[in-house]
Design an enzyme around this catalytic site. Sequence first.
Site, mmCIF file in Angstrom:
data_model
loop_
_atom_site.group_PDB
_atom_site.id
_atom_site.type_symbol
_atom_site.label_atom_id
_atom_site.label_comp_id
_atom_site.label_asym_id
_atom_site.label_seq_id
_atom_site.Cartn_x
_atom_site.Cartn_y
_atom_site.Cartn_z
ATOM 1 N N HIS A 145 0.874 -1.174 0.000
ATOM 2 C CA HIS A 145 0.000 0.000 0.000
ATOM 3 C C HIS A 145 0.918 1.233 0.000
ATOM 4 O O HIS A 145 2.035 1.185 0.530
ATOM 5 C CB HIS A 145 -0.840 -0.044 1.285
ATOM 6 N N ASP A 222 3.168 -4.219 8.099
ATOM 7 C CA ASP A 222 1.947 -3.431 7.948
ATOM 8 C C ASP A 222 0.787 -4.419 8.101
ATOM 9 O O ASP A 222 0.491 -5.189 7.189
ATOM 10 C CB ASP A 222 1.957 -2.783 6.559
ATOM 11 N N GLN A 225 -4.421 -4.937 7.166
ATOM 12 C CA GLN A 225 -5.464 -5.814 6.617
ATOM 13 C C GLN A 225 -5.524 -7.175 7.310
ATOM 14 O O GLN A 225 -6.269 -8.049 6.873
ATOM 15 C CB GLN A 225 -5.250 -6.033 5.107
ATOM 16 N N LYS A 248 -10.222 -0.037 10.699
ATOM 17 C CA LYS A 248 -10.417 -1.242 9.870
ATOM 18 C C LYS A 248 -10.759 -2.443 10.750
ATOM 19 O O LYS A 248 -10.954 -3.549 10.266
ATOM 20 C CB LYS A 248 -9.162 -1.528 9.053
HETATM 21 C C1 LIG Z 1 -2.369 -2.591 3.684
HETATM 22 C C2 LIG Z 1 -2.690 -1.201 4.137
HETATM 23 N N1 LIG Z 1 -1.748 -0.492 4.757
HETATM 24 C C3 LIG Z 1 -1.973 0.755 5.207
HETATM 25 C C4 LIG Z 1 -3.194 1.353 5.029
HETATM 26 C C5 LIG Z 1 -3.392 2.759 5.531
HETATM 27 O O1 LIG Z 1 -4.344 2.791 6.529
HETATM 28 P P1 LIG Z 1 -4.879 4.213 7.062
HETATM 29 O O2 LIG Z 1 -5.406 4.935 5.866
HETATM 30 O O3 LIG Z 1 -5.943 3.830 8.035
HETATM 31 O O4 LIG Z 1 -3.730 4.912 7.692
HETATM 32 C C6 LIG Z 1 -4.211 0.653 4.374
HETATM 33 C C7 LIG Z 1 -5.523 1.277 4.122
HETATM 34 O O5 LIG Z 1 -6.240 0.939 3.214
HETATM 35 C C8 LIG Z 1 -3.955 -0.660 3.915
HETATM 36 O O6 LIG Z 1 -4.888 -1.372 3.287
#
Ligand SMILES: Cc1ncc(COP(=O)(O)O)c(C=O)c1O
Length: 430
Positions: A145, A222, A225, A248
Amino acid sequence: MRSDLHFLKGPAGASACEGQDGDCIRCGAICVERFPVLKRLVNGHRLVYLDSAATAQKPEGVIAAQARYYRRHNANVHRGMHTLASEATDLYETCRRRTARFLGVTRPEQVIMTNGATGALNLAAFGLRHTLNPGDEILLTEMEHHANLVPWIKLARQEGLLLRHIPVTDDGRLDLGALPEMLTDRTRIVSLTHASNVLGTINPVAEIAAAAHKRGAVVIVDAAQSVGHMPVDFDALGVDLLAFSAHKVYGPMGLGFLVGTPEILSRLEPVEFGGEMIETVTLDDATWADVPHRFEAGTPNVAAAAAFPAALDLIEEATLERIRTHEIQLTGYALETLSAFDELTIYGPDDPSQRGGLVSFHDAKIHPHDLAQLLDARGVAVRAGHHCAQPLHRRLGVVATARASFGLYNSHDDIDAMADAIRYAREVFA
Ligand SMILES: Cc1ncc(COP(=O)(O)O)c(C=O)c1O
């Protein structure tokens, strides 16, 4: 409306949730009725929410806890002697303790509260900046991401670092065969996603972390998910730092976490400076508070922290094992249902047990944005776009995909509704 999770505990043959504003009166299992937004109509249809990977819907308990905080306790934390300030501080610190327990973390001080996974990953990257030198290598993957790409891009520019990326295979996995060549003596940090937000792929983080540690690299995961969708044990993953967002995980927006080993947290530098994070300040000098407070400058999102434990209550009641089984079943059903459409490409591994609860796909007949709009006309909420993973989409050879992602409130009916809506969209485009 029914939740399949109900059936995991409920009597054989149950066909509809009979709960009223609460649990199923037949079996006591969690009921979709607990999520107020799921009762609404969208464009005259019942809402079929298939966008939990972007943000999960909130149970009544979380909404009530956040409102209760503002109604009864609102005060700033850690700096007041009055009753409300000490209640707010208790609620805030309870969130830290509950989150630590949820992830099997021994000491609550290992949990830093941030504004989200993005904030946590930025803190990880820039907090380790002082440990990096020009020519050092950061190993990422092609399936990250942007939240786990862009901070490193910025840091690499500033510090003269080399970014390397573990490639993605055609079936949507990490090419682990490339790992021995990519992990070098110059690799200082390995940062990767636990579960891809596009492919669904669950990566073998513990295996990669062990290999990276042999080279002396720091490992960051990270887990945006994976937390809340499958059992995630911080120590078992064997990483140094782990990031995720509360929103999430059925919790409120504006709250995230960076969890770390005591060793790495003692080496991490704060990246934000001001109130709350200091020990002493003179006009021209300052010393930092202890971990984790040195990483929490300014007024935190206390209302969100006060509400997040209610999300953890719900997950613990449902149990992560049942949630995971439920999501594997839904993912398997979605893969099967979508593969019945011609000219529709599905991304990621075939085996639902190796994926998180989401499926991205590309309909050769309809652009993902048009498809998402037509699905919305039928009350079906899916996401379309690059899902903040442009390099991965380039690797897949498409600009955008549509993505259906699941939470504990989704059912097989929801996937049938999506399939009906795709058929409708195809008729419109025929
Ligand atoms: C794999 C992953 N990492 C990081 C994020 C970032 O999350 P946030 O926007 O809540 O900071 C997301 C959000 O979709 C994600 O799917």
